[in-house]
Motif scaffolding. Structure first.
Motif, PDB file in Angstrom:
ATOM      1  N   ARG A   1       0.832  -1.204   0.000  1.00  0.00           N
ATOM      2  CA  ARG A   1       0.000   0.000   0.000  1.00  0.00           C
ATOM      3  C   ARG A   1       0.868   1.256   0.000  1.00  0.00           C
ATOM      4  O   ARG A   1       1.899   1.312   0.671  1.00  0.00           O
ATOM      5  N   VAL A   2       0.455   2.278  -0.752  1.00  0.00           N
ATOM      6  CA  VAL A   2       1.171   3.555  -0.766  1.00  0.00           C
ATOM      7  C   VAL A   2       0.899   4.295   0.533  1.00  0.00           C
ATOM      8  O   VAL A   2      -0.251   4.514   0.908  1.00  0.00           O
ATOM      9  N   LEU A   3       1.971   4.688   1.211  1.00  0.00           N
ATOM     10  CA  LEU A   3       1.859   5.416   2.472  1.00  0.00           C
ATOM     11  C   LEU A   3       2.139   6.899   2.308  1.00  0.00           C
ATOM     12  O   LEU A   3       1.612   7.727   3.047  1.00  0.00           O
ATOM     13  N   SER A   4       2.990   7.235   1.347  1.00  0.00           N
ATOM     14  CA  SER A   4       3.352   8.626   1.102  1.00  0.00           C
ATOM     15  C   SER A   4       3.802   8.758  -0.344  1.00  0.00           C
ATOM     16  O   SER A   4       4.297   7.788  -0.929  1.00  0.00           O
ATOM     17  N   ALA A   5       3.626   9.945  -0.918  1.00  0.00           N
ATOM     18  CA  ALA A   5       3.993  10.132  -2.326  1.00  0.00           C
ATOM     19  C   ALA A   5       4.281  11.594  -2.623  1.00  0.00           C
ATOM     20  O   ALA A   5       3.832  12.503  -1.916  1.00  0.00           O
ATOM     21  N   ALA A   6       5.058  11.797  -3.678  1.00  0.00           N
ATOM     22  CA  ALA A   6       5.345  13.132  -4.207  1.00  0.00           C
ATOM     23  C   ALA A   6       5.670  12.974  -5.682  1.00  0.00           C
ATOM     24  O   ALA A   6       6.238  11.962  -6.097  1.00  0.00           O
ATOM     25  N   THR A   7       5.315  13.961  -6.472  1.00  0.00           N
ATOM     26  CA  THR A   7       5.603  13.940  -7.903  1.00  0.00           C
ATOM     27  C   THR A   7       6.545  15.086  -8.254  1.00  0.00           C
ATOM     28  O   THR A   7       6.310  16.233  -7.866  1.00  0.00           O
ATOM     29  N   LEU A   8       7.616  14.749  -8.967  1.00  0.00           N
ATOM     30  CA  LEU A   8       8.555  15.751  -9.473  1.00  0.00           C
ATOM     31  C   LEU A   8       8.246  16.006 -10.935  1.00  0.00           C
ATOM     32  O   LEU A   8       8.177  15.073 -11.741  1.00  0.00           O
TER      33      LEU A   8
ATOM     34  N   GLN B   1      16.571  13.856  -7.280  1.00  0.00           N
ATOM     35  CA  GLN B   1      16.373  13.590  -8.702  1.00  0.00           C
ATOM     36  C   GLN B   1      16.528  14.851  -9.527  1.00  0.00           C
ATOM     37  O   GLN B   1      17.140  14.836 -10.606  1.00  0.00           O
ATOM     38  N   ALA B   2      15.983  15.973  -9.044  1.00  0.00           N
ATOM     39  CA  ALA B   2      16.117  17.241  -9.760  1.00  0.00           C
ATOM     40  C   ALA B   2      17.582  17.629  -9.891  1.00  0.00           C
ATOM     41  O   ALA B   2      18.043  18.049 -10.963  1.00  0.00           O
ATOM     42  N   GLY B   3      18.326  17.486  -8.802  1.00  0.00           N
ATOM     43  CA  GLY B   3      19.746  17.809  -8.851  1.00  0.00           C
ATOM     44  C   GLY B   3      20.507  16.907  -9.807  1.00  0.00           C
ATOM     45  O   GLY B   3      21.378  17.368 -10.550  1.00  0.00           O
ATOM     46  N   GLN B   4      20.171  15.632  -9.805  1.00  0.00           N
ATOM     47  CA  GLN B   4      20.832  14.688 -10.714  1.00  0.00           C
ATOM     48  C   GLN B   4      20.532  15.017 -12.170  1.00  0.00           C
ATOM     49  O   GLN B   4      21.440  15.010 -13.017  1.00  0.00           O
ATOM     50  N   ASP B   5      19.274  15.310 -12.474  1.00  0.00           N
ATOM     51  CA  ASP B   5      18.900  15.655 -13.847  1.00  0.00           C
ATOM     52  C   ASP B   5      19.642  16.906 -14.317  1.00  0.00           C
ATOM     53  O   ASP B   5      20.088  16.983 -15.474  1.00  0.00           O
TER      54      ASP B   5
ATOM     55  N   ARG C   1      22.564  18.080 -13.174  1.00  0.00           N
ATOM     56  CA  ARG C   1      23.995  17.784 -13.335  1.00  0.00           C
ATOM     57  C   ARG C   1      24.256  17.046 -14.647  1.00  0.00           C
ATOM     58  O   ARG C   1      25.254  17.310 -15.328  1.00  0.00           O
ATOM     59  N   GLN C   2      23.365  16.133 -15.001  1.00  0.00           N
ATOM     60  CA  GLN C   2      23.546  15.392 -16.246  1.00  0.00           C
ATOM     61  C   GLN C   2      23.474  16.308 -17.459  1.00  0.00           C
ATOM     62  O   GLN C   2      24.082  16.027 -18.492  1.00  0.00           O
ATOM     63  N   ARG C   3      22.751  17.404 -17.345  1.00  0.00           N
ATOM     64  CA  ARG C   3      22.654  18.368 -18.435  1.00  0.00           C
ATOM     65  C   ARG C   3      23.681  19.484 -18.312  1.00  0.00           C
ATOM     66  O   ARG C   3      23.709  20.396 -19.138  1.00  0.00           O
ATOM     67  N   GLY C   4      24.479  19.448 -17.263  1.00  0.00           N
ATOM     68  CA  GLY C   4      25.475  20.492 -17.052  1.00  0.00           C
ATOM     69  C   GLY C   4      24.851  21.846 -16.802  1.00  0.00           C
ATOM     70  O   GLY C   4      25.367  22.871 -17.249  1.00  0.00           O
ATOM     71  N   SER C   5      23.739  21.848 -16.056  1.00  0.00           N
ATOM     72  CA  SER C   5      22.987  23.086 -15.874  1.00  0.00           C
ATOM     73  C   SER C   5      22.701  23.343 -14.399  1.00  0.00           C
ATOM     74  O   SER C   5      22.681  22.425 -13.576  1.00  0.00           O
ATOM     75  N   SER C   6      22.465  24.600 -14.072  1.00  0.00           N
ATOM     76  CA  SER C   6      21.921  24.948 -12.767  1.00  0.00           C
ATOM     77  C   SER C   6      20.417  24.716 -12.816  1.00  0.00           C
ATOM     78  O   SER C   6      19.846  24.440 -13.879  1.00  0.00           O
ATOM     79  N   TYR C   7      19.756  24.825 -11.680  1.00  0.00           N
ATOM     80  CA  TYR C   7      18.320  24.558 -11.677  1.00  0.00           C
ATOM     81  C   TYR C   7      17.640  25.275 -10.517  1.00  0.00           C
ATOM     82  O   TYR C   7      18.280  25.684  -9.545  1.00  0.00           O
ATOM     83  N   SER C   8      16.318  25.409 -10.630  1.00  0.00           N
ATOM     84  CA  SER C   8      15.486  25.872  -9.525  1.00  0.00           C
ATOM     85  C   SER C   8      14.437  24.800  -9.261  1.00  0.00           C
ATOM     86  O   SER C   8      14.007  24.083 -10.169  1.00  0.00           O
TER      87      SER C   8
END
Length: 206
Positions: A80-87, A147-151, A153-160
């Motif tokens: 059963r799902v107990l907690s979730a978040a979507t990026l 995951q956001a940070g990894q994505d 870095r893979q693109r060689g970009s900063s992010y918000s």
């Protein structure tokens, strides 16, 4: 899927975008999402009445949207799902939007030869009442942050990375602050906001 706490009774995973993930999405995530909307209607931009009317194709498109990754904590004994978040991201636009699900594809992150910061957004964060107080909400949010940070870095970009919260939801504001977010200010009124309740923009400090 490895145990993620001392007792080993729950685990963190990202819902895979394949047949097994789709089966899980319908059997476990969909009831979880509808239950969240029913129990805490004031916490979301959507409503139970709206989403209970979705057909299977709509739910399928949610899972297969190339911008979305859904992180869940599941019970190892019952699944059963107990907690979730979507990026969501990288988003086509830098602003936070109330309902990112209609977006179908990203645009280029290079404008006039200059690499623009990538924009990510976290939505649909909720934990079952009986599973609260165990750090599960923070677990799924931290997974989305990583995951956001990894994505990026893979693109060689900063992010918000941002979240959109209702100004009256002080519990959510406090929760996100503990996860490393800061209030940026009130959300400007725009056409994608379905509710008239004042909203705040919060961004991850990294």
């Amino acid at each position: 899927m490895a145990p993620s706490d001392d007792k080993g009774n729950w685990a963190l995973q990202v819902v895979p975008v394949d047949d097994s993930g789709l089966d899980f999405y319908f059997k476990e995530y969909k009831p979880f999402r509808l239950n969240a909307l029913k129990q805490d209607p004031g916490a979301f931009g959507s409503t139970y009445e709206r989403e209970i009317a979705f057909n299977d194709d709509h739910w399928r498109k949610r899972l297969y949207n190339p911008l979305a990754k859904t992180f869940v904590v599941v019970g190892l004994y019952d699944g059963r799902v107990l907690s979730a978040a979507t990026l969501w991201g990288p988003m086509p636009e830098s602003k936070l939007i109330s309902s990112p699900s209609p977006a179908a594809a990203t645009t280029s992150d290079v404008v006039d030869g200059t690499r623009e910061p990538l924009s990510f957004q976290i939505t649909a964060v909720w934990t079952c009442p009986e599973a609260r107080g165990r750090g599960l909400g923070r677990t799924v949010v931290k997974a989305a942050i990583a995951q956001a940070g990894q994505d990026a870095r893979q693109r060689g970009s900063s992010y918000s990375l941002g979240v959109d919260v209702y100004a009256v939801n002080t519990a959510a504001i406090s929760f996100y602050e503990k996860c490393g977010f800061s209030v940026s200010g009130p959300r400007p009124e725009d056409s994608d906001t379905e509710s008239l309740r004042p909203e705040l923009l919060m961004y991850y400090r990294h």
